[in-house]
Scaffold this motif. Structure first.
Motif, PDB file in Angstrom:
ATOM      1  N   THR A   2       0.064   7.957   0.000  1.00  0.00           N
ATOM      2  CA  THR A   2      -0.836   6.501  -0.230  1.00  0.00           C
ATOM      3  C   THR A   2      -0.547   5.559   0.934  1.00  0.00           C
ATOM      4  O   THR A   2       0.633   5.142   1.362  1.00  0.00           O
ATOM      5  CB  THR A   2      -0.191   5.997  -1.539  1.00  0.00           C
ATOM      6  OG1 THR A   2      -0.426   7.069  -2.569  1.00  0.00           O
ATOM      7  CG2 THR A   2      -1.082   5.010  -1.865  1.00  0.00           C
ATOM      8  N   LEU A   3      -1.821   5.266   1.297  1.00  0.00           N
ATOM      9  CA  LEU A   3      -1.695   4.229   2.586  1.00  0.00           C
ATOM     10  C   LEU A   3      -2.026   2.877   1.820  1.00  0.00           C
ATOM     11  O   LEU A   3      -1.341   1.867   2.190  1.00  0.00           O
ATOM     12  CB  LEU A   3      -2.927   4.653   3.408  1.00  0.00           C
ATOM     13  CG  LEU A   3      -3.127   3.672   4.444  1.00  0.00           C
ATOM     14  CD1 LEU A   3      -1.688   3.886   5.543  1.00  0.00           C
ATOM     15  CD2 LEU A   3      -4.192   3.844   5.505  1.00  0.00           C
ATOM     16  N   LEU A   4      -2.951   2.697   0.880  1.00  0.00           N
ATOM     17  CA  LEU A   4      -3.280   1.337   0.415  1.00  0.00           C
ATOM     18  C   LEU A   4      -2.969   1.437  -1.075  1.00  0.00           C
ATOM     19  O   LEU A   4      -3.385   2.438  -1.810  1.00  0.00           O
ATOM     20  CB  LEU A   4      -4.508   0.820   0.537  1.00  0.00           C
ATOM     21  CG  LEU A   4      -5.170  -0.444  -0.088  1.00  0.00           C
ATOM     22  CD1 LEU A   4      -4.474  -1.671   0.566  1.00  0.00           C
ATOM     23  CD2 LEU A   4      -6.603  -0.482   0.034  1.00  0.00           C
ATOM     24  N   SER A   5      -2.241   0.354  -1.661  1.00  0.00           N
ATOM     25  CA  SER A   5      -2.227   0.437  -3.219  1.00  0.00           C
ATOM     26  C   SER A   5      -2.287  -0.782  -3.929  1.00  0.00           C
ATOM     27  O   SER A   5      -1.532  -1.846  -3.307  1.00  0.00           O
ATOM     28  CB  SER A   5      -0.555   0.989  -3.651  1.00  0.00           C
ATOM     29  OG  SER A   5      -0.300   1.155  -5.002  1.00  0.00           O
ATOM     30  N   LEU A   6      -3.248  -1.033  -4.576  1.00  0.00           N
ATOM     31  CA  LEU A   6      -3.229  -2.288  -5.440  1.00  0.00           C
ATOM     32  C   LEU A   6      -2.873  -1.790  -6.862  1.00  0.00           C
ATOM     33  O   LEU A   6      -3.374  -1.023  -7.580  1.00  0.00           O
ATOM     34  CB  LEU A   6      -4.676  -2.751  -5.730  1.00  0.00           C
ATOM     35  CG  LEU A   6      -5.383  -3.639  -4.446  1.00  0.00           C
ATOM     36  CD1 LEU A   6      -5.329  -2.703  -3.009  1.00  0.00           C
ATOM     37  CD2 LEU A   6      -6.490  -4.318  -4.706  1.00  0.00           C
ATOM     38  N   SER A   7      -1.992  -2.431  -7.415  1.00  0.00           N
ATOM     39  CA  SER A   7      -1.632  -2.252  -8.849  1.00  0.00           C
ATOM     40  C   SER A   7      -1.410  -3.428  -9.772  1.00  0.00           C
ATOM     41  O   SER A   7      -0.695  -4.657  -9.451  1.00  0.00           O
ATOM     42  CB  SER A   7      -0.144  -1.738  -8.755  1.00  0.00           C
ATOM     43  OG  SER A   7       0.478  -1.368  -9.933  1.00  0.00           O
TER      44      SER A   7
END
Length: 229
Positions: A2-7
């Motif tokens: 995973t490079l970009l993660s919005l949680s």
């Protein structure tokens, strides 16, 4: 990876909430389409990623790094290249000056951008203001690539352009996917063209992610409910 993660990301414009627990990931080498009708939170999500808007709750991470404390210019240096809605080229600079203004050392240089968009090489000494809308969009993409990003974000990169120019830009995006392995987050309304490049899709409705999955599994019901006019 995973490079970009919005949680579970929430964001506000003043007292008005714009994002409600948004979740989004982009893996290394993946092309993800961020979709939804106008005003549903797509550009707001991009602003949060690029730190032009601070989120209130949740987590935003890039390459394992928490982005909350970073200003937007440091997010760009970390490897996020943005092609903004509206192009925003430097009108009184030449094509070449626009490109080198954002350049960082890496594989993308003037020659490689010109190979992707030959018109930019042909017009390298022209002022950006003198270019057509399509050429300015190519310049905006080339300028983002000159930062040598790990993630390229395209916010409505083909909106309002002539069909032949749209085809050129989609062909360039397809080349970026097949030849470079660059991670791409793309916002666009054209399902037909998105289907040729996107691995997955995330659909927003009123600031919430209401559907995510493989682009090939984007059903007609989802399209009509969340993407139709």
């Amino acid at each position: 990876m995973t490079l970009l993660s919005l949680s579970n990301v929430t964001a506000f414009y003043g007292p008005s909430q714009a994002l409600f627990d948004v979740n989004l990931t982009v893996a290394e080498g993946e092309v993800v389409a961020l979709m939804g009708r106008n005003g549903m939170g797509k550009s707001t999500t991009v602003k949060v990623i690029c730190r032009m808007l601070q989120h209130r709750d949740g987590n935003v991470a890039f390459a394992g790094r928490d982005l909350r404390a970073l200003p937007s210019h440091k997010v760009a240096r970390a490897g996020v290249g943005l092609v903004p809605e509206g192009r925003r080229c430097f009108a009184q600079l030449s094509v070449e000056e626009n490109l080198i203004a954002s350049a960082r050392r890496g594989e993308w240089d003037l020659a490689r951008v010109s190979a992707l968009f030959p018109r930019l090489g042909e017009r390298r000494d022209q002022l950006a203001a003198s270019l057509s809308g399509g050429e300015q969009q190519m310049l905006a993409i080339g300028r983002a690539l000159m930062t040598n990003p790990r993630l390229l974000i395209l916010d409505e990169a083909t909106e309002g352009l002539a069909p032949v120019v749209r085809q050129e830009i989609w062909a360039a995006i397809s080349r970026l996917k097949s030849e470079t392995g660059l991670s791409i987050l793309v916002i666009d309304k054209s399902l037909k063209e998105l289907a040729t490049v996107a691995d997955r899709a995330v659909v927003l409705e009123k600031g919430r992610d209401v559907w995510s999955g493989d682009f090939a599994n984007l059903t007609e019901d989802v399209r009509s409910r969340y993407l139709g006019v």
